[in-house]
Design a protein around this motif. Structure first.
Motif, PDB file in Angstrom:
ATOM      1  N   THR A   1       0.815  -1.209   0.000  1.00  0.00           N
ATOM      2  CA  THR A   1       0.000   0.000   0.000  1.00  0.00           C
ATOM      3  C   THR A   1       0.853   1.266   0.000  1.00  0.00           C
ATOM      4  O   THR A   1       0.400   2.316  -0.473  1.00  0.00           O
ATOM      5  N   ASN A   2       2.081   1.172   0.512  1.00  0.00           N
ATOM      6  CA  ASN A   2       2.961   2.345   0.477  1.00  0.00           C
ATOM      7  C   ASN A   2       3.304   2.713  -0.966  1.00  0.00           C
ATOM      8  O   ASN A   2       3.289   3.890  -1.343  1.00  0.00           O
ATOM      9  N   GLY A   3       3.620   1.678  -1.774  1.00  0.00           N
ATOM     10  CA  GLY A   3       3.904   1.923  -3.184  1.00  0.00           C
ATOM     11  C   GLY A   3       2.691   2.470  -3.909  1.00  0.00           C
ATOM     12  O   GLY A   3       2.804   3.369  -4.756  1.00  0.00           O
ATOM     13  N   ALA A   4       1.517   1.945  -3.584  1.00  0.00           N
ATOM     14  CA  ALA A   4       0.282   2.420  -4.209  1.00  0.00           C
ATOM     15  C   ALA A   4       0.023   3.880  -3.844  1.00  0.00           C
ATOM     16  O   ALA A   4      -0.336   4.692  -4.704  1.00  0.00           O
ATOM     17  N   ARG A   5       0.229   4.199  -2.593  1.00  0.00           N
ATOM     18  CA  ARG A   5      -0.025   5.573  -2.133  1.00  0.00           C
ATOM     19  C   ARG A   5       0.947   6.562  -2.780  1.00  0.00           C
ATOM     20  O   ARG A   5       0.566   7.693  -3.127  1.00  0.00           O
ATOM     21  N   GLU A   6       2.190   6.134  -2.970  1.00  0.00           N
ATOM     22  CA  GLU A   6       3.186   7.000  -3.601  1.00  0.00           C
ATOM     23  C   GLU A   6       2.768   7.352  -5.030  1.00  0.00           C
ATOM     24  O   GLU A   6       2.860   8.512  -5.446  1.00  0.00           O
ATOM     25  N   ILE A   7       2.308   6.347  -5.784  1.00  0.00           N
ATOM     26  CA  ILE A   7       1.845   6.595  -7.155  1.00  0.00           C
ATOM     27  C   ILE A   7       0.609   7.483  -7.135  1.00  0.00           C
ATOM     28  O   ILE A   7       0.489   8.435  -7.913  1.00  0.00           O
ATOM     29  N   PHE A   8      -0.306   7.179  -6.226  1.00  0.00           N
ATOM     30  CA  PHE A   8      -1.556   7.937  -6.120  1.00  0.00           C
ATOM     31  C   PHE A   8      -1.289   9.413  -5.861  1.00  0.00           C
ATOM     32  O   PHE A   8      -1.901  10.294  -6.476  1.00  0.00           O
ATOM     33  N   GLU A   9      -0.358   9.696  -4.950  1.00  0.00           N
ATOM     34  CA  GLU A   9      -0.074  11.085  -4.586  1.00  0.00           C
ATOM     35  C   GLU A   9       0.616  11.838  -5.720  1.00  0.00           C
ATOM     36  O   GLU A   9       0.536  13.068  -5.788  1.00  0.00           O
ATOM     37  N   GLN A  10       1.304  11.114  -6.611  1.00  0.00           N
ATOM     38  CA  GLN A  10       2.013  11.759  -7.709  1.00  0.00           C
ATOM     39  C   GLN A  10       1.120  12.019  -8.918  1.00  0.00           C
ATOM     40  O   GLN A  10       1.535  12.704  -9.856  1.00  0.00           O
ATOM     41  N   MET A  11      -0.083  11.472  -8.900  1.00  0.00           N
ATOM     42  CA  MET A  11      -0.973  11.631 -10.048  1.00  0.00           C
ATOM     43  C   MET A  11      -1.408  13.091 -10.205  1.00  0.00           C
ATOM     44  O   MET A  11      -1.917  13.695  -9.258  1.00  0.00           O
ATOM     45  N   GLY A  12      -1.207  13.620 -11.412  1.00  0.00           N
ATOM     46  CA  GLY A  12      -1.630  14.996 -11.667  1.00  0.00           C
ATOM     47  C   GLY A  12      -3.138  15.114 -11.802  1.00  0.00           C
ATOM     48  O   GLY A  12      -3.734  16.125 -11.440  1.00  0.00           O
ATOM     49  N   VAL A  13      -3.744  14.061 -12.338  1.00  0.00           N
ATOM     50  CA  VAL A  13      -5.195  14.028 -12.517  1.00  0.00           C
ATOM     51  C   VAL A  13      -5.717  12.711 -11.961  1.00  0.00           C
ATOM     52  O   VAL A  13      -5.146  11.645 -12.223  1.00  0.00           O
ATOM     53  N   ARG A  14      -6.774  12.780 -11.179  1.00  0.00           N
ATOM     54  CA  ARG A  14      -7.393  11.565 -10.636  1.00  0.00           C
ATOM     55  C   ARG A  14      -8.863  11.564 -11.004  1.00  0.00           C
ATOM     56  O   ARG A  14      -9.526  12.597 -10.941  1.00  0.00           O
TER      57      ARG A  14
ATOM     58  N   LEU B   1     -12.700   9.212 -10.515  1.00  0.00           N
ATOM     59  CA  LEU B   1     -13.382   8.477  -9.446  1.00  0.00           C
ATOM     60  C   LEU B   1     -12.767   7.106  -9.241  1.00  0.00           C
ATOM     61  O   LEU B   1     -12.627   6.627  -8.104  1.00  0.00           O
ATOM     62  N   ASP B   2     -12.364   6.455 -10.350  1.00  0.00           N
ATOM     63  CA  ASP B   2     -11.765   5.128 -10.250  1.00  0.00           C
ATOM     64  C   ASP B   2     -10.453   5.180  -9.472  1.00  0.00           C
ATOM     65  O   ASP B   2     -10.126   4.246  -8.735  1.00  0.00           O
ATOM     66  N   SER B   3      -9.698   6.260  -9.624  1.00  0.00           N
ATOM     67  CA  SER B   3      -8.437   6.419  -8.882  1.00  0.00           C
ATOM     68  C   SER B   3      -8.700   6.394  -7.381  1.00  0.00           C
ATOM     69  O   SER B   3      -8.041   5.678  -6.619  1.00  0.00           O
ATOM     70  N   TRP B   4      -9.674   7.197  -6.960  1.00  0.00           N
ATOM     71  CA  TRP B   4     -10.007   7.268  -5.529  1.00  0.00           C
ATOM     72  C   TRP B   4     -10.536   5.928  -5.025  1.00  0.00           C
ATOM     73  O   TRP B   4     -10.173   5.478  -3.923  1.00  0.00           O
ATOM     74  N   ASN B   5     -11.386   5.290  -5.801  1.00  0.00           N
ATOM     75  CA  ASN B   5     -11.967   4.023  -5.374  1.00  0.00           C
ATOM     76  C   ASN B   5     -10.914   2.928  -5.229  1.00  0.00           C
ATOM     77  O   ASN B   5     -10.965   2.129  -4.299  1.00  0.00           O
ATOM     78  N   LYS B   6      -9.967   2.880  -6.164  1.00  0.00           N
ATOM     79  CA  LYS B   6      -8.926   1.853  -6.082  1.00  0.00           C
ATOM     80  C   LYS B   6      -8.048   2.058  -4.860  1.00  0.00           C
ATOM     81  O   LYS B   6      -7.656   1.096  -4.181  1.00  0.00           O
ATOM     82  N   MET B   7      -7.715   3.310  -4.557  1.00  0.00           N
ATOM     83  CA  MET B   7      -6.899   3.585  -3.378  1.00  0.00           C
ATOM     84  C   MET B   7      -7.678   3.292  -2.097  1.00  0.00           C
ATOM     85  O   MET B   7      -7.160   2.685  -1.156  1.00  0.00           O
ATOM     86  N   LEU B   8      -8.928   3.713  -2.071  1.00  0.00           N
ATOM     87  CA  LEU B   8      -9.790   3.490  -0.908  1.00  0.00           C
ATOM     88  C   LEU B   8      -9.996   2.002  -0.656  1.00  0.00           C
ATOM     89  O   LEU B   8      -9.809   1.509   0.474  1.00  0.00           O
ATOM     90  N   PHE B   9     -10.367   1.275  -1.702  1.00  0.00           N
ATOM     91  CA  PHE B   9     -10.633  -0.156  -1.566  1.00  0.00           C
ATOM     92  C   PHE B   9      -9.354  -0.911  -1.208  1.00  0.00           C
ATOM     93  O   PHE B   9      -9.375  -1.831  -0.387  1.00  0.00           O
ATOM     94  N   GLY B  10      -8.229  -0.521  -1.829  1.00  0.00           N
ATOM     95  CA  GLY B  10      -6.963  -1.195  -1.556  1.00  0.00           C
ATOM     96  C   GLY B  10      -6.537  -1.054  -0.108  1.00  0.00           C
ATOM     97  O   GLY B  10      -6.053  -2.017   0.514  1.00  0.00           O
ATOM     98  N   LEU B  11      -6.691   0.133   0.458  1.00  0.00           N
ATOM     99  CA  LEU B  11      -6.344   0.341   1.866  1.00  0.00           C
ATOM    100  C   LEU B  11      -7.261  -0.470   2.773  1.00  0.00           C
ATOM    101  O   LEU B  11      -6.809  -1.096   3.742  1.00  0.00           O
ATOM    102  N   ALA B  12      -8.550  -0.467   2.475  1.00  0.00           N
ATOM    103  CA  ALA B  12      -9.498  -1.224   3.295  1.00  0.00           C
ATOM    104  C   ALA B  12      -9.225  -2.713   3.220  1.00  0.00           C
ATOM    105  O   ALA B  12      -9.281  -3.421   4.232  1.00  0.00           O
ATOM    106  N   GLU B  13      -8.918  -3.219   2.019  1.00  0.00           N
ATOM    107  CA  GLU B  13      -8.642  -4.640   1.864  1.00  0.00           C
ATOM    108  C   GLU B  13      -7.386  -5.052   2.610  1.00  0.00           C
ATOM    109  O   GLU B  13      -7.266  -6.190   3.074  1.00  0.00           O
TER     110      GLU B  13
END
Length: 429
Positions: free
Chosen positions: A151-164, A166-178
């Protein structure tokens, strides 16, 4: 960044006997995995493409050969070789296809190749801006890292995204919860709404899962009610599955049954199984699987590993080394207060035979093998196709404290991140 070792642990279904496995069996057979499904990846191994891969790449000449060879390498799980083909294509004035990148990411995710997936990350970041600015590519990278427990690697990519989107948010949200990082998942949900992104039904599945992780029954109910009241989203069967799980976990069995009786659709088998599980657990005076037995003194325990004789005789087979390591680990864990919980052996055996049956569980052998093949501090990732038993859960939790390592176990239900004597599931799964 700490290195990691990833592999699959897939036990065969067979009757448990009182005798240990045949000494002539191969180590991979005892782990009940095939050599093709055992994925061992080290950073230093990924730094250099093998000569075999180079020979395959050297034979690629012409645009019309790139696609067939690329697809063949993807099918064989040879991600580094496939990346070399794409590099060669660019050196010759061509360009890589966005769909090829997505396909590589999917291969890494399906085959549990985290280190190879990181190579794809590097390729994306050093290549043309069309990949680095592609929401589709970056969303897939976020999802891949989450599925592989990073999840650390996922969060790093997520934070670097210039444009996000709804799917971006959902994947990060679901991944952390899982991955049982409930607090972080709820933070993402708050950030998402603060950025003006309107959640959908998938968003609320992740939110409710996060509440289950935290045992936050009141907050879960609040979000469940907010779906229809504030966003006009009619709860689907997936939402009912999670909210029933949340109510059951927090001891609200009567409320869970009432909710099920008033559902606008017929409950599915998963909901009935969840109700049955918690109803049975309540009659037995417990919720979920049993937690670690009382009396564990992880903080004050004597590290038995300091007393291990380092001059063990050298053995040649991986099987022998793994069993030898597992025997020493079992002694250390017992010294820390572990008591085998033979309730998880369902066969009619005497106490000694039941303890031996627990000893040979595949995830323990997989961890023993990983410990003797990696330097201290390396994170070990174990992928199981069965649910981890409560006894192994206690064993690995204590072992993570003794070895001062993180063990990430993905069973057929969820991720378990064992670290410093604790598990991310908080002894509930």
């Amino acid at each position: 960044m700490a290195s990691s070792l990833s592999f699959l642990s897939q036990p065969r279904i067979r009757p448990v006997t009182k005798r240990p496995p045949n000494p002539s069996s191969s180590f991979l057979e005892l782990l009940s995995v095939s050599s093709n499904s055992l994925q061992v990846t080290k950073n230093k191994d990924l730094a250099v493409v093998s000569r075999a891969y180079q020979r395959e790449i050297a034979g690629v000449q012409g645009e019309n050969l790139v696609r067939p060879d690329f697809e063949r390498l993807c099918k064989e799980g040879k991600v580094e070789a496939a990346l070399e083909i794409m590099d060669e294509k660019e050196r010759n004035g061509g360009y890589a296809d966005l769909l090829n990148i997505v396909k590589l990411i999917q291969v890494c995710s399906d085959l549990k190749l985290l280190e190879a997936g990181k190579k794809v990350d590097e390729y994306v970041m050093r290549s043309s801006s069309k990949f680095k600015s592609s929401v589709v590519v970056l969303n897939n990278l976020v999802e891949m890292h989450c599925k592989l427990g990073d999840t650390n690697g996922a969060r790093e990519i997520f934070e670097q995204m210039g444009v996000r989107n709804l799917d971006s948010w959902n994947k990060m949200l679901f991944g952390l919860a899982e991955n049982k990082e409930g607090e972080k998942a709820l933070e993402i949900f708050s950030q998402m709404k603060g950025d003006g992104i309107r959640p959908d039904g998938s968003s609320f599945v992740g939110v409710l899962m996060a509440c289950v992780c935290l045992g936050a029954e009141k907050e879960g109910r609040k979000h469940f009610e907010s779906m229809s009241r504030d966003y006009g989203i009619t709860p689907a069967i997936e939402h009912y599955e999670v909210i029933v799980d949340l109510l059951g976990r927090t001891g609200k069995i009567a409320e869970a049954k009432e909710l099920v009786s008033n559902m606008p659709m017929d409950p599915n088998s998963r909901i009935w199984e969840t109700l049955q599980k918690y109803s049975k657990a309540r009659t037995q005076g417990q919720l979920g699987y049993p937690v670690s037995p009382p009396g564990l003194k992880l903080g004050d325990m004597k590290r038995a590993k300091d007393n291990i004789n380092t001059n063990h005789r050298r053995v040649t087979s991986d099987r022998s080394k793994a069993y030898e390591k597992l025997r020493s680990l079992s002694k250390e864990v017992r010294d820390a207060g572990y008591v085998p919980d033979t309730r998880f052996v369902l066969h009619d055996l005497d106490q000694e035979a039941k303890e031996k049956a627990l000893f040979y569980h595949s995830e323990r052998l997989a961890i023993a093998y990983g410990l003797i093949n990696t330097p201290p501090g390396t994170t070990l990732r174990i992928m199981k196709n069965l649910r981890i038993c409560g006894d192994c859960h206690n064993f690995i939790k204590i072992l993570s404290k003794i070895e001062d390592r993180e063990f990430i176990v993905r069973d057929n239900k969820r991720f378990h991140h064992f670290k410093a004597g604790n598990c991310s599931c908080r002894d509930y799964w």
